[in-house]
Scaffold this active site. Structure first.
Site, PDB file in Angstrom:
ATOM      1  N   GLU A   4       0.823  -1.212   0.000  1.00 56.28           N
ATOM      2  CA  GLU A   4       0.000   0.000   0.000  1.00 56.28           C
ATOM      3  C   GLU A   4       0.856   1.261   0.000  1.00 56.28           C
ATOM      4  OE1 GLU A   4      -3.584   2.048   2.649  1.00 56.28           O
ATOM      5  OE2 GLU A   4      -2.050   0.827   3.644  1.00 56.28           O
ATOM      6  N   GLU A  33     -11.673   2.892   6.421  1.00 53.92           N
ATOM      7  CA  GLU A  33     -10.562   3.115   7.346  1.00 53.92           C
ATOM      8  C   GLU A  33     -10.493   4.601   7.691  1.00 53.92           C
ATOM      9  OE1 GLU A  33      -6.032   1.431   7.768  1.00 53.92           O
ATOM     10  OE2 GLU A  33      -6.501   2.577   5.960  1.00 53.92           O
ATOM     11  N   GLN A  42      -9.553   1.220  -0.050  1.00 56.89           N
ATOM     12  CA  GLN A  42      -9.925   1.811   1.231  1.00 56.89           C
ATOM     13  C   GLN A  42     -10.311   3.267   1.012  1.00 56.89           C
ATOM     14  OE1 GLN A  42      -6.302   0.814   3.441  1.00 56.89           O
ATOM     15  NE2 GLN A  42      -7.445  -0.673   4.644  1.00 56.89           N
ATOM     16  N   ASP A  53      -5.603   2.872  -1.448  1.00 61.39           N
ATOM     17  CA  ASP A  53      -6.318   3.680  -0.463  1.00 61.39           C
ATOM     18  C   ASP A  53      -6.547   5.059  -1.065  1.00 61.39           C
ATOM     19  OD1 ASP A  53      -6.895   5.477   1.716  1.00 61.39           O
ATOM     20  OD2 ASP A  53      -6.194   3.924   3.095  1.00 61.39           O
TER      21      ASP A  53
END
Length: 266
Positions: free
Chosen positions: A143, A242, A206, A178
């Site tokens: 990530e 998140e 995310q 993300d």
């Protein structure tokens, strides 16, 4: 239609950890993720998943000494044996939790070293992790994380991550995209989704509001537009929630801040 996984490290902090599974299921979530499960027996977590009809979407491999500020050890020369032990532990949990993906944090650049200095260590460690994970059908995720929240982190941009996936050369190494981190570092999210989702190298998404990492309806991103983009692109994976609930301070806790997701959670 988005499939949301509640991140139990950030959401439902008004409950003890093992009680967050019930709270998430009550609100309509069908999947969960979190940072680390290792403070609890895998069997106890698995029992909560089964009891509440939840799927474990994701968790992180051991990150080194988190309390001392370490944020992964995959890129750290000299820590290879510890890294391998951590992957074995993560995969044992993944087996019990029936979790198909594990996020491996890269780590902070060691003082005085560049990304190129530690790249070979990172690539070798990810190859080892991928080959061990493949034995039980698990994907290893990497990530990009923004440098404002995590100064010095090894991996920051989508292009870097996708180039590394190709260099590592293992089919079960994928990118954890993300949108919060990507917006802070590079923006142009819709075009990046269009660029990278069709490659098959994105294994998980995310979300959070930008810039404060609160509910997705707070801040500068138009998440309904981005969800429509994901539908148009045929994304059928999980979207991890998140974020830190701004509205969680009120009596209803995390639940009171879920208005943005009601039409999908029901």
């Amino acid at each position: 239609m988005p499939r949301f996984a509640a991140n139990l490290s950030m959401l439902y902090n008004e409950h003890d950890f093992l009680d967050r599974f019930a709270a998430a299921a009550k609100d309509g979530f069908t999947g969960v993720e979190y940072l680390f499960p290792y403070a609890f027996a895998a069997e106890d977590i698995a029992q909560r998943l089964t009891q509440h009809g939840l799927q474990q979407a994701l968790f992180n491999a051991p990150p080194g000494d988190w309390e001392a500020g370490e944020r992964g050890i995959a890129c750290l020369p000299g820590r290879e044996a510890e890294f391998a032990e951590g992957i074995a532990k993560a995969l044992a949990y993944a087996k019990t939790l029936q979790c198909p993906r594990v996020h491996v944090m890269a780590g902070l650049l060691p003082a005085g070293q560049s990304r190129e200095d530690v790249r070979a260590t990172y690539v070798a460690n990810l190859r080892l992790a991928a080959r061990e994970a493949a034995k039980q059908g698990v994907d290893i995720l990497i990530e990009p994380i923004n440098l404002r929240d995590m100064p010095g982190y090894f991996l920051n941009l989508q292009g870097q991550a996708h180039a590394l996936v190709q260099e590592i050369g293992e089919s079960n190494v994928k990118v954890q995209f993300d949108l919060y981190h990507a917006q802070i570092m590079e923006g142009d999210l819709a075009m990046k989704l269009r660029q990278y989702l069709p490659t098959g190298r994105v294994g998980h998404l995310q979300i959070a509001g930008v810039p404060q990492r609160h509910e997705p309806d707070l801040g500068e991103l138009n998440h309904p537009f981005l969800f429509a983009e994901l539908d148009a692109l045929g994304y059928d994976g999980w979207i991890g929630c998140e974020y830190r609930p701004q509205r969680g301070a009120v009596p209803g806790g995390t639940t009171d801040g879920l208005g943005w997701a009601r039409e999908w959670l029901k």
